[in-house]
Scaffold this active site. Sequence first.
Site, mmCIF file in Angstrom:
data_model
loop_
_atom_site.group_PDB
_atom_site.id
_atom_site.type_symbol
_atom_site.label_atom_id
_atom_site.label_comp_id
_atom_site.label_asym_id
_atom_site.label_seq_id
_atom_site.Cartn_x
_atom_site.Cartn_y
_atom_site.Cartn_z
ATOM 1 N N ARG A 16 4.193 0.623 2.241
ATOM 2 C CA ARG A 16 4.009 -0.463 3.019
ATOM 3 C C ARG A 16 3.977 -1.888 2.370
ATOM 4 N NH1 ARG A 16 2.810 -4.026 7.959
ATOM 5 N NH2 ARG A 16 0.323 -3.944 7.358
ATOM 6 N N GLU A 34 -1.135 -3.615 12.796
ATOM 7 C CA GLU A 34 -1.150 -3.072 13.005
ATOM 8 C C GLU A 34 -1.642 -3.138 14.897
ATOM 9 O OE1 GLU A 34 -0.701 1.747 12.561
ATOM 10 O OE2 GLU A 34 1.366 1.841 13.462
ATOM 11 N N GLU A 89 -6.404 7.399 7.618
ATOM 12 C CA GLU A 89 -5.407 8.541 8.245
ATOM 13 C C GLU A 89 -5.182 8.986 7.494
ATOM 14 O OE1 GLU A 89 -2.389 6.015 10.837
ATOM 15 O OE2 GLU A 89 -1.248 7.149 9.581
ATOM 16 N N ARG A 106 4.089 -7.104 12.748
ATOM 17 C CA ARG A 106 2.970 -6.762 12.512
ATOM 18 C C ARG A 106 2.106 -8.244 13.545
ATOM 19 N NH1 ARG A 106 0.919 -1.549 9.789
ATOM 20 N NH2 ARG A 106 2.560 -0.119 10.231
ATOM 21 N N ARG A 137 -5.397 5.583 1.047
ATOM 22 C CA ARG A 137 -4.316 4.275 1.163
ATOM 23 C C ARG A 137 -4.526 3.652 -0.224
ATOM 24 N NH1 ARG A 137 -1.879 3.283 6.211
ATOM 25 N NH2 ARG A 137 -1.651 5.568 6.340
ATOM 26 N N THR A 152 6.094 8.355 9.360
ATOM 27 C CA THR A 152 6.492 7.233 9.707
ATOM 28 C C THR A 152 6.506 6.847 7.924
ATOM 29 O OG1 THR A 152 4.607 5.501 10.067
ATOM 30 C CG2 THR A 152 6.098 6.441 11.976
ATOM 31 N N ARG A 210 1.002 -1.071 0.045
ATOM 32 C CA ARG A 210 -0.140 0.506 0.101
ATOM 33 C C ARG A 210 0.796 1.029 -0.059
ATOM 34 N NH1 ARG A 210 2.125 2.992 4.213
ATOM 35 N NH2 ARG A 210 1.393 2.287 6.136
ATOM 36 N N CYS A 226 1.455 11.026 9.460
ATOM 37 C CA CYS A 226 2.101 10.143 10.342
ATOM 38 C C CYS A 226 3.282 10.210 10.045
ATOM 39 C CB CYS A 226 2.224 9.117 10.739
ATOM 40 S SG CYS A 226 3.001 8.268 11.813
HETATM 41 P P1 ADP Z 1 -1.186 -0.365 6.705
HETATM 42 O O1 ADP Z 1 -1.068 -1.237 6.017
HETATM 43 O O2 ADP Z 1 -2.072 1.167 6.730
HETATM 44 O O3 ADP Z 1 -0.129 0.245 7.477
HETATM 45 P P2 ADP Z 1 -3.065 -1.867 9.311
HETATM 46 O O4 ADP Z 1 -1.380 -2.860 9.749
HETATM 47 O O5 ADP Z 1 -3.709 -1.400 10.006
HETATM 48 O O6 ADP Z 1 -2.148 -0.375 7.825
HETATM 49 O O7 ADP Z 1 -2.935 -2.871 8.015
HETATM 50 C C1 ADP Z 1 -4.826 -2.863 8.016
HETATM 51 C C2 ADP Z 1 -4.681 -4.803 7.318
HETATM 52 O O8 ADP Z 1 -4.533 -4.948 5.888
HETATM 53 C C3 ADP Z 1 -5.003 -5.200 8.331
HETATM 54 O O9 ADP Z 1 -6.451 -5.992 8.287
HETATM 55 C C4 ADP Z 1 -3.775 -6.517 7.478
HETATM 56 O O10 ADP Z 1 -3.920 -8.243 8.625
HETATM 57 C C5 ADP Z 1 -4.269 -6.364 6.014
HETATM 58 N N1 ADP Z 1 -2.438 -6.432 6.017
HETATM 59 C C6 ADP Z 1 -1.440 -6.048 5.820
HETATM 60 N N2 ADP Z 1 -1.002 -7.219 5.138
HETATM 61 C C7 ADP Z 1 -1.842 -8.135 4.671
HETATM 62 C C8 ADP Z 1 -1.325 -9.242 3.733
HETATM 63 N N3 ADP Z 1 0.114 -9.302 3.775
HETATM 64 N N4 ADP Z 1 -1.918 -9.740 3.311
HETATM 65 C C9 ADP Z 1 -3.280 -9.838 3.579
HETATM 66 N N5 ADP Z 1 -3.237 -8.076 4.458
HETATM 67 C C10 ADP Z 1 -2.913 -7.558 4.579
HETATM 68 N N1 ARG Z 2 1.112 7.211 16.023
HETATM 69 C C1 ARG Z 2 1.093 5.454 16.868
HETATM 70 C C2 ARG Z 2 2.128 5.172 17.260
HETATM 71 O O1 ARG Z 2 3.229 6.572 17.612
HETATM 72 C C3 ARG Z 2 1.483 5.087 15.685
HETATM 73 C C4 ARG Z 2 2.896 5.240 14.683
HETATM 74 C C5 ARG Z 2 3.044 4.782 13.302
HETATM 75 N N2 ARG Z 2 1.740 4.096 13.097
HETATM 76 C C6 ARG Z 2 1.051 4.164 11.962
HETATM 77 N N3 ARG Z 2 -0.214 4.116 11.829
HETATM 78 N N4 ARG Z 2 1.191 5.567 11.622
HETATM 79 O O2 ARG Z 2 3.093 3.848 18.490
#
Ligand code: ADP
Ligand code: ARG
Length: 343
Positions: free
Chosen positions: A267, A301, A212, A296, A216, A260, A113, A258
């Site tokens: 990601r 997250e 966020e 994760r 995305r 990060t 993403r 954010c």
């Molecule tokens: P972001 O990817 O935007 O940083 P999250 O960590 O919250 O946010 O993940 C968002 C969603 O994507 C969650 O449901 C997570 O399980 C799913 N996800 C992340 N990576 C994968 C993957 N490789 N395969 C399937 N689902 C995934």
């Molecule tokens: N604000 C949260 C922290 O500081 C998340 C930071 C990174 N993740 C995110 N989704 N932006 O732990």
Amino acid sequence: MPSYPHFPENCTSLLCKYLTPTIFEKLRNRKTPSGFTLMQAINSGVQNPESAIGVYAGDEASYEVFSPLFNPIIQEYHGFGHEDHHQSDMDSTKLKATDLDPENKYIISTRIRVGRNLNALPLGPGISKEQRLHVEDEVSSALLSLQGTLQGNYFPLEGMSDSVQKQLIEDHFLFKAGDRFLEAAGLNRDWPSGRGIFHNREKTFLVWVNEEDQLRIISMQQGGDIKAVFERLVSAIGTIEKQLTFMHSEHLGYITSCPTNLGTAMRASVHIKLPKLSQDKEQFQAITKQYHLQIRGIHGEHSESEAAIFDISNRRRLGITEVECVQDMHDGVAALIAAEEKL
Ligand code: ADP
Ligand code: ARG
């Protein structure tokens, strides 16, 4: 007049590390031209002292106006200094990707993403309800004009049944509601108004709207074909960029709420089963550190792993190209699988 926040003794966030009383004194009365304040930028980390980072930007100017706080945080997270240059490269032919899991033993799914925000508007923490609805309108219209394999529908969160929403979340397609870090950052105001998800029929191309970040953009599928997932994402970004102008600076790349996520805002992750390696915590941590990876849980997250399945992704996003983000993930996953096989 705002006073210096209380941080507990054991606080390890980058906010409490870098918001010294001197920096606080210097910044406490500053505001960006759109009216975003230091207290808004730090509220998430103040309300949630267990944050890893703890700050959010309300607009592009936040990164400049509050730079004495944001710069060291960016430096520590990405290893990117305020004199460094960020470069984009989405040429998928440069990715050195092999089939990491030919027998489908380890990798369950792959997802990449990027975050994007529209140019010349505040970011989510500083946006008004009207502006957010305007974003939803602009973005959903652009997405609804996509053709071919990217063609799909937009589903607003408002009016979506609880069961549909729950299923989309469980299947890893949709964001969760009520994240307390986003809540304290002001990112959940007026929920669920203006939020939604676009996806194609196969749910291999999806766009989250007004979570966020304003967008995305997501490419995902079952299995471990990282290159195919990257190619679909690159092609989708190119098509969407013909219609929308994203917030971007030469120094910080794509601007996100954010710090990060700055730069590539990318990601790239796999869901991978590592039953043996995950028991050997020291080796697991060492490999993820060596390849700049983040671990994760199975629901993203701040979630836990289940059945030894982990979400493994690139940690760095700024000061490296998109190709390098995906390469970090690919090479690290290859090393994780090699270690799992040896055990
Ligand atoms: P972001 O990817 O935007 O940083 P999250 O960590 O919250 O946010 O993940 C968002 C969603 O994507 C969650 O449901 C997570 O399980 C799913 N996800 C992340 N990576 C994968 C993957 N490789 N395969 C399937 N689902 C995934
Ligand atoms: N604000 C949260 C922290 O500081 C998340 C930071 C990174 N993740 C995110 N989704 N932006 O732990």
